[in-house]
Write a protein that holds these residues in place. Sequence first.
Motif, PDB file in Angstrom:
ATOM      1  N   THR A  35       0.855  -1.185   0.000  1.00 53.34           N
ATOM      2  CA  THR A  35       0.000   0.000   0.000  1.00 53.34           C
ATOM      3  C   THR A  35       0.892   1.237   0.000  1.00 53.34           C
ATOM      4  O   THR A  35       1.939   1.266   0.649  1.00 53.34           O
ATOM      5  CB  THR A  35      -0.912   0.040   1.233  1.00 53.34           C
ATOM      6  N   ILE A  36       0.471   2.242  -0.740  1.00 50.85           N
ATOM      7  CA  ILE A  36       1.147   3.539  -0.771  1.00 50.85           C
ATOM      8  C   ILE A  36       0.117   4.583  -0.374  1.00 50.85           C
ATOM      9  O   ILE A  36      -0.955   4.655  -0.971  1.00 50.85           O
ATOM     10  CB  ILE A  36       1.713   3.848  -2.169  1.00 50.85           C
ATOM     11  N   SER A  37       0.410   5.376   0.663  1.00 44.71           N
ATOM     12  CA  SER A  37      -0.588   6.310   1.174  1.00 44.71           C
ATOM     13  C   SER A  37       0.027   7.672   1.440  1.00 44.71           C
ATOM     14  O   SER A  37       1.241   7.832   1.588  1.00 44.71           O
ATOM     15  CB  SER A  37      -1.217   5.765   2.469  1.00 44.71           C
ATOM     16  N   ASN A  38      -0.862   8.672   1.486  1.00 45.82           N
ATOM     17  CA  ASN A  38      -0.481  10.058   1.717  1.00 45.82           C
ATOM     18  C   ASN A  38      -1.398  10.643   2.781  1.00 45.82           C
ATOM     19  O   ASN A  38      -2.624  10.496   2.708  1.00 45.82           O
ATOM     20  CB  ASN A  38      -0.590  10.859   0.408  1.00 45.82           C
ATOM     21  N   GLU A 156      -8.425   6.194   5.006  1.00 50.45           N
ATOM     22  CA  GLU A 156      -7.971   5.689   6.296  1.00 50.45           C
ATOM     23  C   GLU A 156      -7.853   6.857   7.270  1.00 50.45           C
ATOM     24  O   GLU A 156      -7.286   7.901   6.938  1.00 50.45           O
ATOM     25  CB  GLU A 156      -6.608   5.034   6.073  1.00 50.45           C
ATOM     26  N   ALA A 157      -8.426   6.696   8.464  1.00 49.60           N
ATOM     27  CA  ALA A 157      -8.313   7.731   9.501  1.00 49.60           C
ATOM     28  C   ALA A 157      -7.745   7.097  10.761  1.00 49.60           C
ATOM     29  O   ALA A 157      -8.073   5.953  11.088  1.00 49.60           O
ATOM     30  CB  ALA A 157      -9.669   8.357   9.790  1.00 49.60           C
ATOM     31  N   LEU A 158      -6.878   7.840  11.464  1.00 47.97           N
ATOM     32  CA  LEU A 158      -6.326   7.318  12.716  1.00 47.97           C
ATOM     33  C   LEU A 158      -6.100   8.456  13.693  1.00 47.97           C
ATOM     34  O   LEU A 158      -5.944   9.618  13.303  1.00 47.97           O
ATOM     35  CB  LEU A 158      -5.025   6.543  12.467  1.00 47.97           C
ATOM     36  N   ILE A 159      -6.080   8.102  14.985  1.00 50.36           N
ATOM     37  CA  ILE A 159      -5.816   9.079  16.036  1.00 50.36           C
ATOM     38  C   ILE A 159      -5.079   8.367  17.166  1.00 50.36           C
ATOM     39  O   ILE A 159      -5.318   7.179  17.422  1.00 50.36           O
ATOM     40  CB  ILE A 159      -7.130   9.717  16.544  1.00 50.36           C
ATOM     41  N   ALA A 192      -2.469  12.223  14.490  1.00 49.51           N
ATOM     42  CA  ALA A 192      -3.699  12.142  13.704  1.00 49.51           C
ATOM     43  C   ALA A 192      -3.329  12.057  12.236  1.00 49.51           C
ATOM     44  O   ALA A 192      -2.303  12.583  11.804  1.00 49.51           O
ATOM     45  CB  ALA A 192      -4.598  13.356  13.956  1.00 49.51           C
ATOM     46  N   ALA A 193      -4.175  11.377  11.469  1.00 51.69           N
ATOM     47  CA  ALA A 193      -3.925  11.260  10.031  1.00 51.69           C
ATOM     48  C   ALA A 193      -5.240  10.998   9.315  1.00 51.69           C
ATOM     49  O   ALA A 193      -6.153  10.355   9.850  1.00 51.69           O
ATOM     50  CB  ALA A 193      -2.928  10.136   9.730  1.00 51.69           C
ATOM     51  N   LEU A 194      -5.322  11.499   8.121  1.00 51.40           N
ATOM     52  CA  LEU A 194      -6.393  11.171   7.184  1.00 51.40           C
ATOM     53  C   LEU A 194      -5.705  10.794   5.874  1.00 51.40           C
ATOM     54  O   LEU A 194      -5.227  11.660   5.144  1.00 51.40           O
ATOM     55  CB  LEU A 194      -7.341  12.359   6.987  1.00 51.40           C
ATOM     56  N   ASN A 195      -5.606   9.499   5.638  1.00 53.27           N
ATOM     57  CA  ASN A 195      -4.786   8.989   4.541  1.00 53.27           C
ATOM     58  C   ASN A 195      -5.631   8.587   3.342  1.00 53.27           C
ATOM     59  O   ASN A 195      -6.704   7.980   3.493  1.00 53.27           O
ATOM     60  CB  ASN A 195      -3.983   7.765   4.997  1.00 53.27           C
ATOM     61  N   ILE A 196      -5.134   8.890   2.181  1.00 52.11           N
ATOM     62  CA  ILE A 196      -5.657   8.305   0.945  1.00 52.11           C
ATOM     63  C   ILE A 196      -4.695   7.188   0.558  1.00 52.11           C
ATOM     64  O   ILE A 196      -3.482   7.401   0.495  1.00 52.11           O
ATOM     65  CB  ILE A 196      -5.800   9.363  -0.179  1.00 52.11           C
ATOM     66  N   VAL A 197      -5.214   5.971   0.346  1.00 45.34           N
ATOM     67  CA  VAL A 197      -4.377   4.765   0.230  1.00 45.34           C
ATOM     68  C   VAL A 197      -4.580   4.130  -1.145  1.00 45.34           C
ATOM     69  O   VAL A 197      -5.719   3.964  -1.605  1.00 45.34           O
ATOM     70  CB  VAL A 197      -4.735   3.742   1.331  1.00 45.34           C
ATOM     71  N   PHE A 198      -3.464   3.765  -1.774  1.00 48.37           N
ATOM     72  CA  PHE A 198      -3.488   3.043  -3.051  1.00 48.37           C
ATOM     73  C   PHE A 198      -2.960   1.630  -2.816  1.00 48.37           C
ATOM     74  O   PHE A 198      -1.878   1.447  -2.246  1.00 48.37           O
ATOM     75  CB  PHE A 198      -2.627   3.767  -4.091  1.00 48.37           C
ATOM     76  N   ASN A 199      -3.732   0.608  -3.240  1.00 52.51           N
ATOM     77  CA  ASN A 199      -3.399  -0.792  -2.997  1.00 52.51           C
ATOM     78  C   ASN A 199      -2.797  -1.432  -4.248  1.00 52.51           C
ATOM     79  O   ASN A 199      -3.322  -1.270  -5.351  1.00 52.51           O
ATOM     80  CB  ASN A 199      -4.655  -1.573  -2.601  1.00 52.51           C
ATOM     81  N   ILE A 200      -1.719  -2.183  -4.059  1.00 53.91           N
ATOM     82  CA  ILE A 200      -1.069  -2.920  -5.145  1.00 53.91           C
ATOM     83  C   ILE A 200      -0.917  -4.384  -4.701  1.00 53.91           C
ATOM     84  O   ILE A 200      -0.341  -4.647  -3.643  1.00 53.91           O
ATOM     85  CB  ILE A 200       0.326  -2.328  -5.454  1.00 53.91           C
ATOM     86  N   PRO A 201      -1.428  -5.403  -5.426  1.00 56.27           N
ATOM     87  CA  PRO A 201      -2.159  -5.229  -6.684  1.00 56.27           C
ATOM     88  C   PRO A 201      -3.613  -4.888  -6.425  1.00 56.27           C
ATOM     89  O   PRO A 201      -4.133  -5.180  -5.359  1.00 56.27           O
ATOM     90  CB  PRO A 201      -2.039  -6.615  -7.330  1.00 56.27           C
ATOM     91  N   GLY A 202      -4.283  -4.292  -7.378  1.00 56.88           N
ATOM     92  CA  GLY A 202      -5.705  -4.025  -7.227  1.00 56.88           C
ATOM     93  C   GLY A 202      -6.514  -5.280  -7.491  1.00 56.88           C
ATOM     94  O   GLY A 202      -6.038  -6.238  -8.092  1.00 56.88           O
ATOM     95  N   ARG A 203      -7.747  -5.251  -7.050  1.00 58.79           N
ATOM     96  CA  ARG A 203      -8.624  -6.379  -7.325  1.00 58.79           C
ATOM     97  C   ARG A 203      -9.055  -6.342  -8.785  1.00 58.79           C
ATOM     98  O   ARG A 203      -9.384  -5.279  -9.294  1.00 58.79           O
ATOM     99  CB  ARG A 203      -9.860  -6.307  -6.425  1.00 58.79           C
ATOM    100  N   PRO A 204      -9.044  -7.480  -9.470  1.00 61.00           N
ATOM    101  CA  PRO A 204      -9.365  -7.466 -10.896  1.00 61.00           C
ATOM    102  C   PRO A 204     -10.820  -7.111 -11.159  1.00 61.00           C
ATOM    103  O   PRO A 204     -11.687  -7.341 -10.330  1.00 61.00           O
ATOM    104  CB  PRO A 204      -9.065  -8.912 -11.339  1.00 61.00           C
TER     105      PRO A 204
END
Length: 443
Positions: A35-38, A156-159, A192-204
């Motif tokens: 996963t790659i997230s920001n 994704e959110a975390l605290i 605290a974080a509010l992440n946008i996450v990209f998953n590799i590999p994606g579901r087909p």
Amino acid sequence: MHANCNRLLSRRYRNYVAVITLLLFAMSVKAQQVTISNNLLYDAWLTPNLRVGLRLAPHWSLGVTGGYCPWPADENKSRKWKHLLVSPDVRYWTDSVNVHHFFGVNLIYSHYNVADVKFPFGLYKSVRDERRQGDLGALGVYYGYSWPLGRHWNIEALIGAAVGYTKYDRYECGHCGTKIGDDKKWFVMPQAALNIVFNIPGRPKKTVLPVEPVETIQPTETVQPVEPAKPVVIEEPVKEPAIDILCREEPVLAHISEYKAYDRSQVLRRDQRALFVYFPQAKSDIRPDWRNNQQTLDRIVDVTRKMLADDGSRICKIQIVGLASFDGGRNFNERIAKERALALKQYIQDRLAVSDDQFDLSYGGEDWADFRDQLEETIANEPGKAAELQKVLEIIDTEPDVVRREQKIRKLRGGRTYQYIKEHHLDDQRNSGYLRVYFDYVK
């Protein structure tokens, strides 16, 4: 002196960025699921950042976050928010990796050069009046939740909070280099974080099965000229539903009317329609190269993909049961049976868009029913072992306590009977069974 200090700081930042980049690249190459997230909250503070995570087990993941803020580039400005952050973390997911609730522990290291910054909620008031340059380290804990958005994306959110220690130099102002002292202290800070996450590999994507053309029956010509020909009524042939054709090819499929909840007393091995994925002793991670797992896993994914692509039916339940052999502690066997079922579920979800509520997971623990069935087959096929293994059957049928049952089996013939069982039978109990896929017709 101040210019020299900033040149030294810039070199340090470049070195740290190079190390972070190499670490993130190494993790992504090594992992099979990445996963790659920001962190959008971190972006709001004008700090570019990136987290790379990888799946370690059905419930565990590892990641490292890097953030670097080089601004302001003009050293004569009083306000400064220069820093470098490196934060490795470990997460435990209650459902499965990258799905729903998770708890994490992280280490934090930062090298900073901060001045004239107003933090929210009145935090760190002292940096409003002087410049501070130093290093900090902290240990944090946090809770988070991840929402799957599609084949590749999650939100994704975390605290949480962290306790740390910092050592720094103090300067009169943000743009001058006059040092007024140094200090060190312990501190507590929020996370605290509010992440946008990209998953590799994606579901087909769902695939659409090709539809065979329907052959129509041409009317025959009438050859009798005297009597008028009777009209021929042509009925279009009824095309058999694709799901019924697939059911004949794949006995693992069944209509939802046949569904039965898992019962530990049933003998699963007799059901030739079930598919089983096997595990080495004390392991719960999917290993395609173990026994015939690759062929079974490919078949599982292929059958499920065809079901998802069929517009005339829908998946109601995918029934999976995790099992363990009786050797080892009972509590451990219960836990690893659960992890094996979850591992197969995650394997399917990593490759296909199947929701959690479509799975029916059961944790069978020690598979005594299947073991007993195997013993009866061996007795029937190997008469030389009949008397020896018949004693094992008597222990299973008369000793209700599974701990004492195992102890008695281990003592038979000075341990030789148990050694034979271990070599010829127990591997078959270490599995997660893809028992049936239950469907219903879509009207």
